[in-house]
Design an enzyme around this catalytic site. Structure first.
Site, PDB file in Angstrom:
ATOM      1  N   HIS A   1       8.856  -8.648   0.247  1.00 30.34           N
ATOM      2  CA  HIS A   1       8.755  -6.991   0.230  1.00 30.34           C
ATOM      3  C   HIS A   1      10.091  -6.548   1.201  1.00 30.34           C
ATOM      4  O   HIS A   1      10.173  -7.077   2.351  1.00 30.34           O
ATOM      5  CB  HIS A   1       7.479  -6.648   0.909  1.00 30.34           C
TER       6      HIS A   1
ATOM      7  N   CYS B   1      10.548  -3.304  -4.215  1.00 33.33           N
ATOM      8  CA  CYS B   1       9.841  -2.003  -3.893  1.00 33.33           C
ATOM      9  C   CYS B   1      10.798  -0.890  -3.689  1.00 33.33           C
ATOM     10  O   CYS B   1      11.969  -0.836  -2.752  1.00 33.33           O
ATOM     11  CB  CYS B   1       9.257  -2.075  -2.356  1.00 33.33           C
TER      12      CYS B   1
ATOM     13  N   HIS C   1       7.050  -2.437  -7.097  1.00 34.14           N
ATOM     14  CA  HIS C   1       6.327  -1.319  -6.472  1.00 34.14           C
ATOM     15  C   HIS C   1       7.172  -0.013  -6.868  1.00 34.14           C
ATOM     16  O   HIS C   1       8.575   0.092  -6.615  1.00 34.14           O
ATOM     17  CB  HIS C   1       6.567  -1.305  -5.030  1.00 34.14           C
TER      18      HIS C   1
ATOM     19  N   ASP D   1       2.683   3.283  -5.766  1.00 38.44           N
ATOM     20  CA  ASP D   1       2.607   3.016  -4.342  1.00 38.44           C
ATOM     21  C   ASP D   1       2.686   4.309  -3.710  1.00 38.44           C
ATOM     22  O   ASP D   1       3.199   5.379  -4.065  1.00 38.44           O
ATOM     23  CB  ASP D   1       3.688   2.164  -3.849  1.00 38.44           C
ATOM     24  N   HIS D   2       2.039   4.604  -2.450  1.00 34.83           N
ATOM     25  CA  HIS D   2       2.341   5.769  -1.534  1.00 34.83           C
ATOM     26  C   HIS D   2       2.210   7.046  -2.354  1.00 34.83           C
ATOM     27  O   HIS D   2       3.205   7.585  -2.134  1.00 34.83           O
ATOM     28  CB  HIS D   2       3.462   5.673  -0.696  1.00 34.83           C
TER      29      HIS D   2
ATOM     30  N   TYR E   1      -2.873   4.914   0.143  1.00 30.80           N
ATOM     31  CA  TYR E   1      -3.406   4.585  -1.023  1.00 30.80           C
ATOM     32  C   TYR E   1      -4.672   5.666  -1.448  1.00 30.80           C
ATOM     33  O   TYR E   1      -5.779   5.248  -1.727  1.00 30.80           O
ATOM     34  CB  TYR E   1      -3.906   3.218  -0.669  1.00 30.80           C
TER      35      TYR E   1
HETATM   36  C1  DNO Z   1       2.696  -0.665   2.418  1.00 31.74           C
HETATM   37  C2  DNO Z   1       3.038  -1.983   1.789  1.00 31.74           C
HETATM   38  C3  DNO Z   1       3.472  -3.109   2.784  1.00 31.74           C
HETATM   39  C4  DNO Z   1       3.492  -4.414   2.016  1.00 31.74           C
HETATM   40  C5  DNO Z   1       3.720  -5.520   2.849  1.00 31.74           C
HETATM   41  C6  DNO Z   1       3.659  -6.850   1.928  1.00 31.74           C
HETATM   42  O1  DNO Z   1       2.252   0.196   2.066  1.00 31.74           O
HETATM   43  O2  DNO Z   1       3.915  -1.771   0.813  1.00 31.74           O
HETATM   44  O3  DNO Z   1       2.723  -3.231   3.631  1.00 31.74           O
HETATM   45  O4  DNO Z   1       2.041  -4.658   1.340  1.00 31.74           O
HETATM   46  O5  DNO Z   1       4.750  -5.387   3.584  1.00 31.74           O
HETATM   47  O6  DNO Z   1       3.722  -8.002   2.754  1.00 31.74           O
END
Ligand code: DNO
Length: 393
Positions: free
Chosen positions: A240, A278, A305, A348-349, A365
């Site tokens: 990531h 990501c 992501h 995500d987020h 989340y």
């Molecule tokens: C946060 C996530 C990160 C991700 C880690 C993967 O929301 O995108 O915490 O899960 O970095 O190891």
């Protein structure tokens, strides 16, 4: 792309039957109850996998199989920890789970200063404010030499904050930066630790003298050591990117930009050594052209992501709508659907909305916010699918 969702296990208030109803196909999760560094037993993996499958879903991605700090800074027990990591990887492979997300960020996983930054429409989003982060670094953490890492403009804002900040404001920053965003992802600091700042200082101390070059050597060492197991069990490792993709708190950060990604992919040129693309993390660095990175690295990407950010002229950034911001998600879906179809993708987020804020979800989340984002992305995916069928792209 496969529509996946990060689910935090049986204790998650968002249940698998809810996820089935909103069109999720694959689950992204981890054995959250196992402390970092311990082996993931095959039986425990199989149990959770069967549970997920009993809801008509599949366990698509592990996020994360955490890499211990000692492997990152090269501590005396790193070989022992790598051996354990290899056993966990082989067990996951035996269970038929082949995509593993991890990160190589020292100490701090992702960083935000505000978890509920209001939007005009009544929702709220995650925000990173440089001056507040500098306040935490210089006045709460009191890191030696921290001031040298900030511009005069930022330090002037810190001086202003000093005049008005209360203990409560300071507590909120500590919670946001090192507790609420970290506890559920890396286990370094837990919600009930009473001295988080002290723990954090001792973690930072582990990295004294660890330069980016040294951290790169340690990442290469780790990847080289695990590649035989990845070859044997067809395991796709996907790192990531650092979030935000910037140097912070004097720590070395080595997955922040095109050059960094190129370096680690070439350092161990095995397709099993790949990337979690990501889009949100990469977009938070104004130096990154996110679609250009997707085009360049689609073939070494194993997991995506999707989220986006708005970056302001002073470098502050805020999580944007999944259809807006600088990540250009519409173009990213086109790129991945044509260059590497079928990749697992999770949103995500997303914002807090419609009562999410009262539910105590892990930061970033939410349920309604992510559901809306997933619906938006589904629309983009359907449009791109049509474009492909009609040979328009
Ligand atoms: C946060 C996530 C990160 C991700 C880690 C993967 O929301 O995108 O915490 O899960 O970095 O190891």
């Amino acid at each position: 792309m496969e529509k996946t969702w990060r689910w935090f296990g049986k204790k998650d208030k968002i249940t698998l039957s809810m996820l089935r109803q909103i069109g999720v196909e694959g689950i992204v999760t981890a054995l959250h109850e196992i402390p970092n560094g311990e082996v993931w037993p095959l039986e425990a993996i199989l149990n959770l996998k069967e549970y997920i499958e009993s809801y008509g879903l599949r366990w698509s991605v592990v996020e994360s199989l955490p890499v211990c700090e000692s492997i990152k800074y090269g501590g005396p027990d790193r070989d022992e920890l790598i051996e354990k990591y290899k056993i966990s990887l082989a067990n996951l492979g035996k269970a038929g789970i082949h995509t593993i997300c991890y990160n190589f960020m020292p100490v701090l996983d992702w960083a935000r200063t505000d978890l509920e930054n209001p939007n005009p429409d009544g929702t709220s989003s995650l925000f990173f404010n440089h001056a507040e982060f500098a306040y935490f670094d210089c006045n709460i953490l009191k890191r030696h030499g921290a001031e040298a890492d900030y511009t005069e403009e930022t330090l002037a804002k810190v001086q202003e904050m000093k005049k008005v900040f209360t203990l409560e404001d300071e507590h909120r920053l500590v919670e946001n930066i090192i507790v609420k965003t970290q506890g559920f992802v890396n286990g370094n600091i837990k919600e009930d630790d009473d001295k988080p700042v002290e723990i954090f200082r001792s973690l930072l101390a582990l990295y004294q003298g660890i330069t980016p070059k040294k951290l790169r050597e340690n990442m290469k060492y780790f990847l080289q050591a695990i590649m035989p197991v990845c070859n044997e069990w067809n395991m796709n490792m996907c790192v990531h990117p650092d979030d935000p993709p910037l140097q912070i708190l004097g720590l070395p950060r080595i997955v922040t930009c095109d050059k960094d990604i190129e370096w680690f992919l070439n350092a161990v040129p095995n397709p099993h050594n790949g990337l979690t693309f990501c889009a949100g993390s990469l977009s938070a660095g104004a130096h990154n052209d996110v679609p250009a990175l997707a085009l360049k690295y689609a073939d070494r990407t194993w997991f995506v992501h999707l989220r986006s950010t708005d970056v302001f002229p002073n470098g502050d950034f805020k999580e944007a709508s999944h259809l807006g911001g600088r990540a250009n998600i519409i173009e990213l879906v086109r790129i991945f659907e044509t260059k590497h179809p079928g990749l697992p993708m999770r949103v995500d987020h997303a914002p807090l909305m419609l009562g999410d804020e009262k539910m105590g979800y892990n930061a970033g989340y939410s349920f309604h916010g992510r559901m809306l984002a997933l619906g938006q992305i589904e629309g983009v995916m359907a449009t791109v699918k049509r474009e492909i069928e009609e040979n328009k792209i």
